[in-house]
Motif scaffolding. Sequence first.
Motif, PDB file in Angstrom:
ATOM      1  N   GLY A 109      18.033 -22.319 -27.407  1.00  0.00           N
ATOM      2  CA  GLY A 109      17.234 -22.784 -26.276  1.00  0.00           C
ATOM      3  C   GLY A 109      16.009 -23.564 -26.713  1.00  0.00           C
ATOM      4  O   GLY A 109      15.749 -23.714 -27.907  1.00  0.00           O
ATOM      5  N   GLY A 110      15.275 -24.062 -25.728  1.00  0.00           N
ATOM      6  CA  GLY A 110      14.036 -24.763 -26.024  1.00  0.00           C
ATOM      7  C   GLY A 110      14.228 -26.229 -26.353  1.00  0.00           C
ATOM      8  O   GLY A 110      13.266 -26.947 -26.601  1.00  0.00           O
ATOM      9  N   VAL A 111      15.477 -26.671 -26.426  1.00  0.00           N
ATOM     10  CA  VAL A 111      15.760 -28.097 -26.640  1.00  0.00           C
ATOM     11  C   VAL A 111      16.784 -28.531 -25.598  1.00  0.00           C
ATOM     12  O   VAL A 111      17.393 -27.698 -24.924  1.00  0.00           O
ATOM     13  N   ASP A 112      16.958 -29.838 -25.483  1.00  0.00           N
ATOM     14  CA  ASP A 112      17.866 -30.410 -24.506  1.00  0.00           C
ATOM     15  C   ASP A 112      19.278 -29.832 -24.625  1.00  0.00           C
ATOM     16  O   ASP A 112      19.807 -29.680 -25.716  1.00  0.00           O
ATOM     17  N   LEU A 113      19.888 -29.571 -23.476  1.00  0.00           N
ATOM     18  CA  LEU A 113      21.248 -29.009 -23.460  1.00  0.00           C
ATOM     19  C   LEU A 113      22.299 -30.088 -23.748  1.00  0.00           C
ATOM     20  O   LEU A 113      23.323 -29.840 -24.394  1.00  0.00           O
ATOM     21  N   VAL A 128      26.862 -21.198 -34.337  1.00  0.00           N
ATOM     22  CA  VAL A 128      25.775 -20.230 -34.465  1.00  0.00           C
ATOM     23  C   VAL A 128      24.901 -20.398 -33.231  1.00  0.00           C
ATOM     24  O   VAL A 128      24.527 -21.530 -32.894  1.00  0.00           O
ATOM     25  N   ALA A 129      24.608 -19.318 -32.533  1.00  0.00           N
ATOM     26  CA  ALA A 129      23.937 -19.480 -31.243  1.00  0.00           C
ATOM     27  C   ALA A 129      22.983 -18.341 -30.954  1.00  0.00           C
ATOM     28  O   ALA A 129      23.160 -17.219 -31.416  1.00  0.00           O
ATOM     29  N   THR A 130      21.958 -18.644 -30.148  1.00  0.00           N
ATOM     30  CA  THR A 130      21.152 -17.569 -29.573  1.00  0.00           C
ATOM     31  C   THR A 130      21.820 -17.207 -28.235  1.00  0.00           C
ATOM     32  O   THR A 130      22.446 -18.066 -27.594  1.00  0.00           O
ATOM     33  N   PRO A 131      21.687 -15.949 -27.793  1.00  0.00           N
ATOM     34  CA  PRO A 131      22.496 -15.492 -26.660  1.00  0.00           C
ATOM     35  C   PRO A 131      22.268 -16.267 -25.355  1.00  0.00           C
ATOM     36  O   PRO A 131      23.232 -16.640 -24.680  1.00  0.00           O
ATOM     37  N   GLY A 132      21.008 -16.519 -25.001  1.00  0.00           N
ATOM     38  CA  GLY A 132      20.729 -17.166 -23.718  1.00  0.00           C
ATOM     39  C   GLY A 132      21.346 -18.551 -23.632  1.00  0.00           C
ATOM     40  O   GLY A 132      22.011 -18.897 -22.656  1.00  0.00           O
ATOM     41  N   ARG A 133      21.145 -19.346 -24.666  1.00  0.00           N
ATOM     42  CA  ARG A 133      21.685 -20.704 -24.651  1.00  0.00           C
ATOM     43  C   ARG A 133      23.213 -20.700 -24.651  1.00  0.00           C
ATOM     44  O   ARG A 133      23.851 -21.506 -23.994  1.00  0.00           O
ATOM     45  N   LEU A 135      25.139 -18.548 -23.244  1.00  0.00           N
ATOM     46  CA  LEU A 135      25.597 -18.281 -21.876  1.00  0.00           C
ATOM     47  C   LEU A 135      25.435 -19.518 -21.001  1.00  0.00           C
ATOM     48  O   LEU A 135      26.323 -19.865 -20.226  1.00  0.00           O
ATOM     49  N   ASP A 136      24.289 -20.209 -21.153  1.00  0.00           N
ATOM     50  CA  ASP A 136      24.093 -21.453 -20.379  1.00  0.00           C
ATOM     51  C   ASP A 136      25.258 -22.403 -20.616  1.00  0.00           C
ATOM     52  O   ASP A 136      25.799 -22.993 -19.687  1.00  0.00           O
ATOM     53  N   LEU A 137      25.637 -22.558 -21.883  1.00  0.00           N
ATOM     54  CA  LEU A 137      26.710 -23.502 -22.215  1.00  0.00           C
ATOM     55  C   LEU A 137      28.046 -23.032 -21.630  1.00  0.00           C
ATOM     56  O   LEU A 137      28.842 -23.840 -21.143  1.00  0.00           O
ATOM     57  N   ALA A 138      28.257 -21.715 -21.655  1.00  0.00           N
ATOM     58  CA  ALA A 138      29.509 -21.185 -21.094  1.00  0.00           C
ATOM     59  C   ALA A 138      29.530 -21.397 -19.574  1.00  0.00           C
ATOM     60  O   ALA A 138      30.545 -21.805 -19.008  1.00  0.00           O
ATOM     61  N   ILE A 171      28.364 -11.983 -22.751  1.00  0.00           N
ATOM     62  CA  ILE A 171      29.112 -12.827 -23.701  1.00  0.00           C
ATOM     63  C   ILE A 171      30.377 -12.095 -24.147  1.00  0.00           C
ATOM     64  O   ILE A 171      31.474 -12.659 -24.129  1.00  0.00           O
ATOM     65  N   ILE A 172      30.208 -10.838 -24.535  1.00  0.00           N
ATOM     66  CA  ILE A 172      31.344 -10.088 -25.087  1.00  0.00           C
ATOM     67  C   ILE A 172      32.481  -9.975 -24.066  1.00  0.00           C
ATOM     68  O   ILE A 172      33.654 -10.087 -24.407  1.00  0.00           O
ATOM     69  N   GLU A 173      32.116  -9.811 -22.797  1.00  0.00           N
ATOM     70  CA  GLU A 173      33.132  -9.760 -21.722  1.00  0.00           C
ATOM     71  C   GLU A 173      34.025 -10.985 -21.700  1.00  0.00           C
ATOM     72  O   GLU A 173      35.170 -10.936 -21.298  1.00  0.00           O
ATOM     73  N   ARG A 174      33.452 -12.122 -22.083  1.00  0.00           N
ATOM     74  CA  ARG A 174      34.198 -13.382 -21.993  1.00  0.00           C
ATOM     75  C   ARG A 174      35.110 -13.630 -23.190  1.00  0.00           C
ATOM     76  O   ARG A 174      35.887 -14.578 -23.191  1.00  0.00           O
TER      77      ARG A 174
END
Length: 390
Positions: A109-113, A128-133, A135-138, A171-174
């Motif tokens: 997060g914190g940068v353009d999607l 490699v990802a942080t959790p919030g971002r 989920l946004d992408l998903a 995330i894990i659910e998906r």
Amino acid sequence: MSFSKLGLCNPILKAVSELGYQTPTEIQKQAIPIILSGKDLIAAAQTGTGKTASFVLPLLEKISTYDKPRGRSVHALILTPTRELAVQVEANVAEYAKYLDTSSLAVYGGVDLEPQIQHLKQGIDILVATPGRLLDLAYQRALFFDDLEFLVLDEADRMLDMGFIGDLNKIIERLPRDRQSLLFSATLTDDVRYLADTVYDDAAEISVSPKKKAKPKIEQWLITVDKDTKSALLSHLIKEQQWDQALIFVEKKHSAAKLVEQLGKRGIEADSIHAGRSQASREKVLAAFKSGKLKFLVATGVAARGIDIENLSRVVNYDLPYPAEDYIHRIGRTGRAGKTGEAISFVSKDDFKNLCAIESLLGHLIERREIEGFPVRKVVPISILNYQRR
Ligand code: AMP
């Protein structure tokens, strides 16, 4: 034991050898065969033990034989608590994969999607990802998990501390159930074990203790100090002892900015990283510090978590960390890869309970040093080493 005994292919061995790794670290010796065998794994290991390579190398070994992932798909997902750690882990992946045709990307997060969405279109082997971002992408349908074979939770304890449990569950659910899952955590707390139970099937468990290795390499000492003289003391030490470099930890983001200003007034150039700064400036400051251009970096614990700085000679706990385990993580930033480091803590009277907790965790008192010209008004008593946190 050499890396070649671990069953890794030549392109990986070549990359590792070019990085100067001669023998696998303890966690690598233990984790790589388990991961290659396809088992789920829970590992207690903190930054500095070589844990990143312990999961990245076997993942690369496996993924290098796979077909390319489809567009907007990934083969492996590595979740990290912070942006900085995501960037660093991905940089490691790229180094280890130098002679392979494997793609990797860090999203946070914190940068353009949008650029991240564009990159994902072609499919990525290791994301490699942080959790919030993530989920946004998903949610934006920029990413699907049908081709996912591996999940890694890196620094799981820190992800829970930072309140990511809800995101992790979503995330894990998906994810496909039929996957290999790996969890790395500095400590295996009850919460981490609970998370692991929900994620892993019959996982192997390993633990490498950093304490034994850390002790002789890091010279730890503390100074008792009144709160209002801390910045003067820090400036004094930097000048008197001619410090070449220091990573200085503070608790709050506003104290980071304030300390940079106070040091500046005394002619010491410093900069800061904390959650209140943009991703771009955090990266810039960190790069300047890593290259040696910036000598004094003031950081909040969260921003500096997991950051790997080679040859860092000194960390300063300007504010004593809480909980006590964070002390171990912080001092682990210095004295790495066989080099000696110095960890200095500023302790004022209000920190007494916290100091007891830290020294009890270490199992010994930290050496106290007095600095001429800085007598304390509020004396900090000597700790009792069987302190139990309530
Ligand atoms: P990590 O615990 O993954 O943060 O790694 C800590 C540091 O150790 C990083 O700078 C790695 O590049 C380095 N490292 C990892 N494995 C080895 C190894 N087998 N030999 C020497 N250095 C290593």
